[in-house]
Scaffold this motif. Structure first.
Motif, PDB file in Angstrom:
ATOM      1  N   LYS A 273      60.982  79.062  61.352  1.00 55.32           N
ATOM      2  CA  LYS A 273      60.707  79.311  63.001  1.00 55.32           C
ATOM      3  C   LYS A 273      59.171  79.139  62.909  1.00 55.32           C
ATOM      4  O   LYS A 273      58.383  79.734  62.179  1.00 55.32           O
ATOM      5  CB  LYS A 273      61.221  80.534  63.300  1.00 55.32           C
ATOM      6  CG  LYS A 273      60.875  80.589  64.885  1.00 55.32           C
ATOM      7  CD  LYS A 273      61.632  81.742  65.605  1.00 55.32           C
ATOM      8  CE  LYS A 273      61.410  81.811  66.976  1.00 55.32           C
ATOM      9  NZ  LYS A 273      61.869  83.171  67.667  1.00 55.32           N
ATOM     10  N   LEU A 274      58.656  77.934  63.903  1.00 53.21           N
ATOM     11  CA  LEU A 274      57.336  77.872  64.113  1.00 53.21           C
ATOM     12  C   LEU A 274      56.761  78.910  65.020  1.00 53.21           C
ATOM     13  O   LEU A 274      57.362  78.978  66.112  1.00 53.21           O
ATOM     14  CB  LEU A 274      57.354  76.307  64.569  1.00 53.21           C
ATOM     15  CG  LEU A 274      55.671  76.089  65.066  1.00 53.21           C
ATOM     16  CD1 LEU A 274      54.996  75.929  63.519  1.00 53.21           C
ATOM     17  CD2 LEU A 274      55.483  74.841  65.844  1.00 53.21           C
ATOM     18  N   LEU A 275      55.964  79.665  64.587  1.00 50.87           N
ATOM     19  CA  LEU A 275      55.538  80.805  65.379  1.00 50.87           C
ATOM     20  C   LEU A 275      54.415  80.465  65.974  1.00 50.87           C
ATOM     21  O   LEU A 275      53.097  80.247  65.513  1.00 50.87           O
ATOM     22  CB  LEU A 275      55.295  82.152  64.493  1.00 50.87           C
ATOM     23  CG  LEU A 275      56.392  82.731  63.804  1.00 50.87           C
ATOM     24  CD1 LEU A 275      56.037  83.618  62.948  1.00 50.87           C
ATOM     25  CD2 LEU A 275      57.530  83.260  64.657  1.00 50.87           C
ATOM     26  N   ARG A 286      49.791  69.832  66.514  1.00 51.11           N
ATOM     27  CA  ARG A 286      48.827  70.318  65.506  1.00 51.11           C
ATOM     28  C   ARG A 286      49.406  71.551  64.661  1.00 51.11           C
ATOM     29  O   ARG A 286      49.286  71.521  63.416  1.00 51.11           O
ATOM     30  CB  ARG A 286      47.356  70.900  66.306  1.00 51.11           C
ATOM     31  CG  ARG A 286      46.344  71.526  65.203  1.00 51.11           C
ATOM     32  CD  ARG A 286      45.210  72.078  65.962  1.00 51.11           C
ATOM     33  NE  ARG A 286      45.848  73.255  66.649  1.00 51.11           N
ATOM     34  CZ  ARG A 286      45.196  73.985  67.462  1.00 51.11           C
ATOM     35  NH1 ARG A 286      44.358  73.367  68.268  1.00 51.11           N
ATOM     36  NH2 ARG A 286      45.782  75.154  67.982  1.00 51.11           N
ATOM     37  N   GLU A 287      49.997  72.403  65.197  1.00 56.83           N
ATOM     38  CA  GLU A 287      50.722  73.777  64.537  1.00 56.83           C
ATOM     39  C   GLU A 287      51.740  73.313  63.662  1.00 56.83           C
ATOM     40  O   GLU A 287      52.017  73.779  62.604  1.00 56.83           O
ATOM     41  CB  GLU A 287      51.297  74.592  65.759  1.00 56.83           C
ATOM     42  CG  GLU A 287      50.129  75.236  66.371  1.00 56.83           C
ATOM     43  CD  GLU A 287      49.290  76.396  65.577  1.00 56.83           C
ATOM     44  OE1 GLU A 287      49.921  76.683  64.766  1.00 56.83           O
ATOM     45  OE2 GLU A 287      48.133  76.549  66.031  1.00 56.83           O
ATOM     46  N   LEU A 288      52.497  72.167  63.912  1.00 55.19           N
ATOM     47  CA  LEU A 288      53.386  71.576  63.140  1.00 55.19           C
ATOM     48  C   LEU A 288      53.029  71.347  61.741  1.00 55.19           C
ATOM     49  O   LEU A 288      53.278  71.195  60.898  1.00 55.19           O
ATOM     50  CB  LEU A 288      54.272  70.474  63.854  1.00 55.19           C
ATOM     51  CG  LEU A 288      55.479  70.928  64.707  1.00 55.19           C
ATOM     52  CD1 LEU A 288      55.890  69.711  65.598  1.00 55.19           C
ATOM     53  CD2 LEU A 288      56.628  71.257  63.960  1.00 55.19           C
ATOM     54  N   GLY A 301      59.364  73.449  48.966  1.00 57.72           N
ATOM     55  CA  GLY A 301      60.128  72.318  49.074  1.00 57.72           C
ATOM     56  C   GLY A 301      60.416  72.053  50.549  1.00 57.72           C
ATOM     57  O   GLY A 301      59.844  72.480  51.472  1.00 57.72           O
ATOM     58  N   GLU A 302      61.533  71.311  50.919  1.00 59.04           N
ATOM     59  CA  GLU A 302      61.733  70.851  52.153  1.00 59.04           C
ATOM     60  C   GLU A 302      62.463  71.863  53.021  1.00 59.04           C
ATOM     61  O   GLU A 302      63.043  72.691  52.377  1.00 59.04           O
ATOM     62  CB  GLU A 302      62.580  69.347  52.318  1.00 59.04           C
ATOM     63  CG  GLU A 302      62.090  68.196  51.750  1.00 59.04           C
ATOM     64  CD  GLU A 302      63.059  67.006  52.109  1.00 59.04           C
ATOM     65  OE1 GLU A 302      63.032  66.430  53.071  1.00 59.04           O
ATOM     66  OE2 GLU A 302      63.862  66.711  50.980  1.00 59.04           O
ATOM     67  N   GLY A 303      62.214  71.739  54.255  1.00 58.99           N
ATOM     68  CA  GLY A 303      62.704  72.612  55.165  1.00 58.99           C
ATOM     69  C   GLY A 303      62.866  72.074  56.552  1.00 58.99           C
ATOM     70  O   GLY A 303      62.309  70.978  56.901  1.00 58.99           O
ATOM     71  N   VAL A 304      63.459  72.684  57.338  1.00 57.80           N
ATOM     72  CA  VAL A 304      63.432  72.495  58.770  1.00 57.80           C
ATOM     73  C   VAL A 304      62.651  73.253  59.593  1.00 57.80           C
ATOM     74  O   VAL A 304      62.838  74.430  59.620  1.00 57.80           O
ATOM     75  CB  VAL A 304      65.208  72.711  59.390  1.00 57.80           C
ATOM     76  CG1 VAL A 304      65.229  72.272  60.972  1.00 57.80           C
ATOM     77  CG2 VAL A 304      66.106  71.569  58.670  1.00 57.80           C
ATOM     78  N   ILE A 305      61.796  72.741  60.403  1.00 55.88           N
ATOM     79  CA  ILE A 305      60.862  73.588  60.955  1.00 55.88           C
ATOM     80  C   ILE A 305      61.682  73.742  62.699  1.00 55.88           C
ATOM     81  O   ILE A 305      61.722  72.866  63.119  1.00 55.88           O
ATOM     82  CB  ILE A 305      59.556  72.947  61.387  1.00 55.88           C
ATOM     83  CG1 ILE A 305      59.094  72.958  59.748  1.00 55.88           C
ATOM     84  CG2 ILE A 305      58.493  73.901  62.068  1.00 55.88           C
ATOM     85  CD1 ILE A 305      57.737  72.006  59.760  1.00 55.88           C
ATOM     86  N   SER A 306      61.770  75.020  63.154  1.00 54.06           N
ATOM     87  CA  SER A 306      62.507  75.198  64.272  1.00 54.06           C
ATOM     88  C   SER A 306      61.303  75.381  65.581  1.00 54.06           C
ATOM     89  O   SER A 306      60.731  76.403  65.451  1.00 54.06           O
ATOM     90  CB  SER A 306      63.375  76.600  64.165  1.00 54.06           C
ATOM     91  OG  SER A 306      64.210  76.210  63.198  1.00 54.06           O
TER      92      SER A 306
END
Length: 675
Positions: A273-275, A286-288, A301-306
């Motif tokens: 989760k992107l806080l 920018r936060e991403l 590793g790879e992940g999914v950013i929510s």
């Protein structure tokens, strides 16, 4: 007002034989109403004829027992008819003559029809009960005893338990609600299905609105809603030889659709989760970038950013600015592209709500598309006015899912987002009803959980969609996100994960995303390192690992190393195992994650184990759920096989209780079944 009955013995004596070949017997305190076989076990000459329905006069209860009366499947308290001080006699009516149903009527109060269906192939027997009030002031209520029976199923609740015997819920509409706003309500995953350890199943009619209450340790109560329509109370009680057999019979009745697998790739990568609390699209971008770089730097590793709905909207609005500038022929130096966003695996969040201060809503009022939103007529000419709702602290309107044009508009919006952001996944939240909507829309067809079913239909048309609630939709190719939990060790926190897992999968919802490691209900970052680790150890064995607190914030290098280790274990070992049993689920409906009684359905010890689970029939997972513990008791179910500790290779017989079994902080007790 409840309902119940007392016997007319002269009527009983006139018709002693039952159309199913059983007997109707009388004594001073009970009447044997229905039996599927003879009155004694030795008279049975065919399988599947083992139960009978009895009227207990003293307790005013219907009791389903074995014909030898040595085992009780369920006791149903049907209350009192009229005044509890005045006996109201019942009379058998003419439906008895059709040889298919067993009927009684109480003058000016209620009628009941009871029919028996015997399935010789599965050796199960089902009693269909249909109560009808004679006038609209009669409220029907039946209660199912919890005495000597462990019950499972129904609805998710805050502080989920397994079994549900210890739960309390005041009598209320049996529909999904948002547990954040209604903590004493029913939420997340709800089905009109209850299962008892005695081998009994309760299936409540899906078409009729009902109320339900849970009285801790005492009973489950169904009650009709007060109505001018004389609403009936309809349910079916099935009995089998044990709890597993009863569940399999129920699944046969509930499986009205072919089961579809969701995109199994969803399980491969953890969700992060992107806080962020930024207020513009460029700042979200920018936060991403910063967060993605941190994942790489910490070798996760790879992940999914929510992204939450607010961040999704900021990016969406910025994208539209970009497109508009391109259309106006502005200089390329002033336009933006999103190569970074499109290169990342991201998930966005959407809901069926639209803010009343948005340009889109005001446009709909002008161009005549206000019927895209749930509305009520404002005058006799049928002028529709959208219903005002609240979502995320703002006044909103809600998508009218019965309007095909509104659904197309929403799907077009998703297509636009996918083209602009290239997102992999969509979280679709906000299906739950609010009390305001419920009152405003009466008596429209969207009442109860109809909206959730329609939203699941919509979600099924969108690739890689996750929903937050489910009812009558377990067959659809969707992942379901479990309710947020507290960041503590209680049943509202870590101890609630496994009971909630077992509840979801028993109801058919196997493809689930548990709450973020450490809990996310408060939205604060987790600081308890031990809680973070023990939580991670549980969800590593579930379909998807998600994070709210990044491990580099929770602790030192040890937490990061453990996180890397369990992500790798999940990807290399757990996901292939889930995929294997997903194929079995698609063919048979058997849950992927199973309670202990699945392998030992006649062993009472297994009925209340709430801190272990099985993956299929071959892997037993027993995490530590107590703070500070490095030992725990583990029960290995019996079934003519042995269990091998995956770490030490020690082998134990089934039916063994391992007391104070050592489980270090970095470990999970995992046992592999050996024939």
């Amino acid at each position: 007002m409840g309902h119940g009955f007392e016997g007319d013995e002269r009527d009983l004596e006139r018709s002693n034989s039952l159309p199913w070949g059983g007997r109707l017997l009388c004594d001073d305190h009970r009447d044997h109403l229905l039996a599927s076989g003879g009155p004694a076990q030795q008279e049975l000459d065919s399988p599947g004829t083992f139960s009978g329905l009895i009227w207990e006069r003293r307790t005013q209860s219907l009791v389903i027992q074995t014909l030898t009366e040595d085992t009780t499947y369920v006791e149903i308290d049907v209350g009192n008819v009229g005044s509890p001080d005045v006996e109201v006699p019942f009379v058998r009516n003419l439906c008895w003559l059709n040889k298919t149903e067993f009927c009684y009527t109480w003058d000016s109060v209620a009628e009941v029809k009871i029919s028996l269906d015997v399935n010789e192939e599965t050796e199960s027997e089902c009693y269909s009960m249909s109560w009808t009030p004679v006038h609209c002031h009669v409220q029907l209520k039946d209660c199912f005893s919890m005495a000597n029976v462990s019950w499972y199923g129904g609805a998710s609740v805050k502080g989920q338990t397994w079994p549900i015997n210890d739960q309390n819920a005041t009598m209320q509409p049996f529909i999904v609600s948002d547990l954040r706003n209604n903590p004493s309500g029913f939420g997340s995953v709800l089905e009109r299905y209850f299962l008892g350890s005695s081998g009994v199943v309760l299936l409540v009619s899906p078409e009729i609105p009902i109320q339900l209450g849970l009285d801790s340790g005492e009973q489950i109560c169904l009650q009709s809603l007060p109505s001018m329509e004389r609403l009936p109370l309809q349910y079916t009680v099935c009995v089998g030889h044990n709890v597993k057999a009863a569940h399999l019979e129920a699944m046969q009745q509930l499986s009205l659709h072919s089961r579809e697998l969701p995109n199994m790739k969803t399980m491969r990568l953890p969700f992060w989760k992107l806080l962020t609390t930024v207020d513009s699209g460029p700042k979200v971008e920018r936060e991403l970038r910063i967060f993605s770089n941190r994942l790489k730097r910490h070798q996760l590793g790879e992940g999914v950013i929510s992204l939450n709905e607010h961040s999704t909207t900021l990016l969406y609005d910025m994208d539209h600015d970009y497109l508009n500038s391109r259309r106006r022929g502005m200089s390329k130096r002033l336009t933006r592209d999103f190569p970074l966003v499109k290169l990342l695996n991201i998930s966005i969040t959407l809901s069926p709500f639209l803010g009343v201060d948005s340009t889109q809503f005001h446009t709909s009022l002008v161009d005549g598309t206000e019927n895209y939103w749930l509305s009520i007529p404002s005058n006799s000419q049928g002028q529709m006015v959208p219903i005002l709702s609240q979502w995320q602290g703002k006044f909103c309107v809600k998508l009218n899912l019965t309007n095909p044009a509104a659904v197309s508009w929403f799907l077009d919006r998703v297509d636009s987002l996918r083209a602009l952001l290239g997102m992999e996944y969509i979280l679709l939240e906000g299906a739950e009803w609010s009390a305001l909507e419920e009152q405003a829309l009466r008596p429209q067809s969207l009442l109860g959980d109809r909206y959730i079913s329609l939203l699941a239909d919509l979600a099924s048309r969108i690739e890689n969609t996750i929903v937050t609630a489910g009812t009558q939709s377990s067959h659809k190719p969707l992942f379901v996100r479990m309710s947020p939990l507290q960041s503590d060790w209680s049943s509202m926190g870590l101890k609630g994960i496994i009971p909630s897992l077992l509840h979801h999968t028993l109801m058919g919802y196997n493809f689930l995303i548990p709450d973020a490691v450490g809990g996310s209900l408060s939205e604060d970052l987790v600081t308890d390192e031990e809680l973070f680790i023990r939580w991670l150890e549980i969800v590593a064995f579930l379909p998807v690992i998600s994070f709210h607190t990044p491990p580099w914030i929770c602790g030192e290098d040890r937490v990061l190393n453990i996180t890397r280790r369990y992500i790798a274990l999940h990807q290399k070992t757990v996901v292939p195992l889930i995929e294997k049993y997903a194929e079995e689920w698609q063919l048979t409906g058997h849950p992927i994650f199973r309670p202990m009684w699945w392998l030992s359905p006649s062993d009472p010890v297994t009925f209340t184990i709430d801190d272990q689970f099985l993956i299929g029939d071959e892997v037993l997972v027993a995490p530590v759920v107590e703070k500070g513990a490095v030992y725990r008791d583990i029960y290995l179910p019996d079934g003519g096989f042995q269990w091998q500790d995956s770490l030490t290779a020690q082998v134990f017989d089934g039916g063994t209780l391992l007391q104070d079994y050592p489980v270090a902080l970095e470990e999970v007790a995992v046992f592999l079944r050996r024939s």
